[in-house]
Design an enzyme around this catalytic site. Sequence first.
Site, short mmCIF file in Angstrom:
data_model
loop_
_atom_site.label_atom_id
_atom_site.label_comp_id
_atom_site.label_asym_id
_atom_site.label_seq_id
_atom_site.Cartn_x
_atom_site.Cartn_y
_atom_site.Cartn_z
N THR A 121 -9.56 -7.03 16.77
CA THR A 121 -10.02 -8.38 17.09
C THR A 121 -10.14 -9.23 15.82
OG1 THR A 121 -11.26 -7.46 18.92
CG2 THR A 121 -11.89 -9.68 18.22
N CYS A 172 -12.52 -4.30 -9.98
CA CYS A 172 -12.16 -3.31 -8.97
C CYS A 172 -11.98 -1.94 -9.59
CB CYS A 172 -10.88 -3.72 -8.24
SG CYS A 172 -11.07 -5.28 -7.38
N GLN A 218 -5.27 -14.33 -7.43
CA GLN A 218 -6.00 -14.99 -8.52
C GLN A 218 -5.55 -16.44 -8.73
OE1 GLN A 218 -8.63 -14.14 -10.21
NE2 GLN A 218 -8.80 -12.02 -9.56
N ASN A 260 -5.11 -10.63 -13.08
CA ASN A 260 -6.56 -10.64 -12.89
C ASN A 260 -7.33 -10.16 -14.12
OD1 ASN A 260 -5.07 -8.26 -11.73
ND2 ASN A 260 -7.11 -7.37 -11.90
N THR A 295 -6.20 -6.28 -0.55
CA THR A 295 -5.94 -4.83 -0.58
C THR A 295 -5.26 -4.38 0.71
OG1 THR A 295 -7.85 -4.54 -2.00
CG2 THR A 295 -7.02 -2.57 -0.91
#
Length: 381
Positions: free
Chosen positions: A233, A320, A175, A147, A72
Amino acid sequence: MIKNYFDFAATTPLDPRLVEIWKEYSALPLNPSSIHQSGQKARRLLETARERIAEALDADAPSDILFTSGATESANLALRGLVQMTSEKKRVVTSALEHSCISETLEALEKEKLIEVTEFSLTESGFIEYPQHHVGADIFCLMHANNETGTIQNTQRAKAFRDESKSLWVCDVSQSIGKLPVSLKAIDADLFLISAHKFYGPPGIGCLAGPGLKKLRPQIVGGPQEDNRRAGTQAVALALCFAEALEFAQKELHERTLKLDKLEAIFLDELKNNSVPFLRNGETPRLPGFINLSFQDREGVDLVIALDQMGFQVSPGSACSTGVVAVSPVLAAMFPSDELRAAGGLRVTLSHHTTEDEVIQLAQAITKILTPSPSKFGSTH
Ligand code: PLP
């Protein structure tokens, strides 16, 4: 391994072989930007992970791998990064196949008046349909494997479209990795989206990969990390687990595929033997262990809830997009005049750890839900 879970396209559990790596490296103070010895060690480990990932994915160079939190974030960086490189409005070609991480980013960019979108239609079989006439574009979004149905798009054809339209191709391979032999060089897209938790790696790490990285405007600023392209980081222990999971996935691909094919056949045979009528959504070429079915007069969501109550975890479409239960945009585009079929989608995705017994029990549970039990009062005739 978790039992009666059939939603491996949504996420996979962590490969238990990675737990030791996670324990060892997450316990260390590893900031690759620090100049002391721990920092130098962190940088070496991070760059080793990057090299291993580049090698396993057959990328041109380790510098073609940019660590992100997953597909994403990669989609947001790819699309916003490309669009914001110059001030002209960009033309984007896409289709209903794309995951919401692409489609919703495009919707937002369209609202911001930064792009205009052309959507290619889908065939009933689940493949993108290219128009006969020439279409010019700046960005072309086409995923490798879908997906919801598992259909695998023709990458040669996609490459030809990218070349003809003179666009940059953003290809979501989240996928396909771990289920197909993926070579970034062979696919030859400009940017690739990848999430480690789709192939038994940890959630929260992935990458944006490909030669198109040089053409992006950074979206997260505030530090020099990832060659000034994504501040923050880096998660060294996660990156090491990502590399390890990917190597296992590539090494074990053949045996995992054989197992998935066998389980899939057993599951479908059991449904057929029980005379359960179903239609399979999405034709071959298709990912192994990926089964999307529509049942007569039954919405996928109802089945998912009934199965969950019986202890079986499956999905009505893309995980999702659940929470808000809507008809799958992929099935709706494949069957525009068959609402029932689009609403009926039930997605069963398997793992090489799934057992034969589990798939048989799942098929039996579906049979039980769909076969009305005879009335205890008998016939009224
Ligand atoms: N792309 C595809 C094809 C997916 O299946 C998913 C997750 O379901 C994503 C992107 C988003 O991945 P993540 O949630 O790891 O960012």
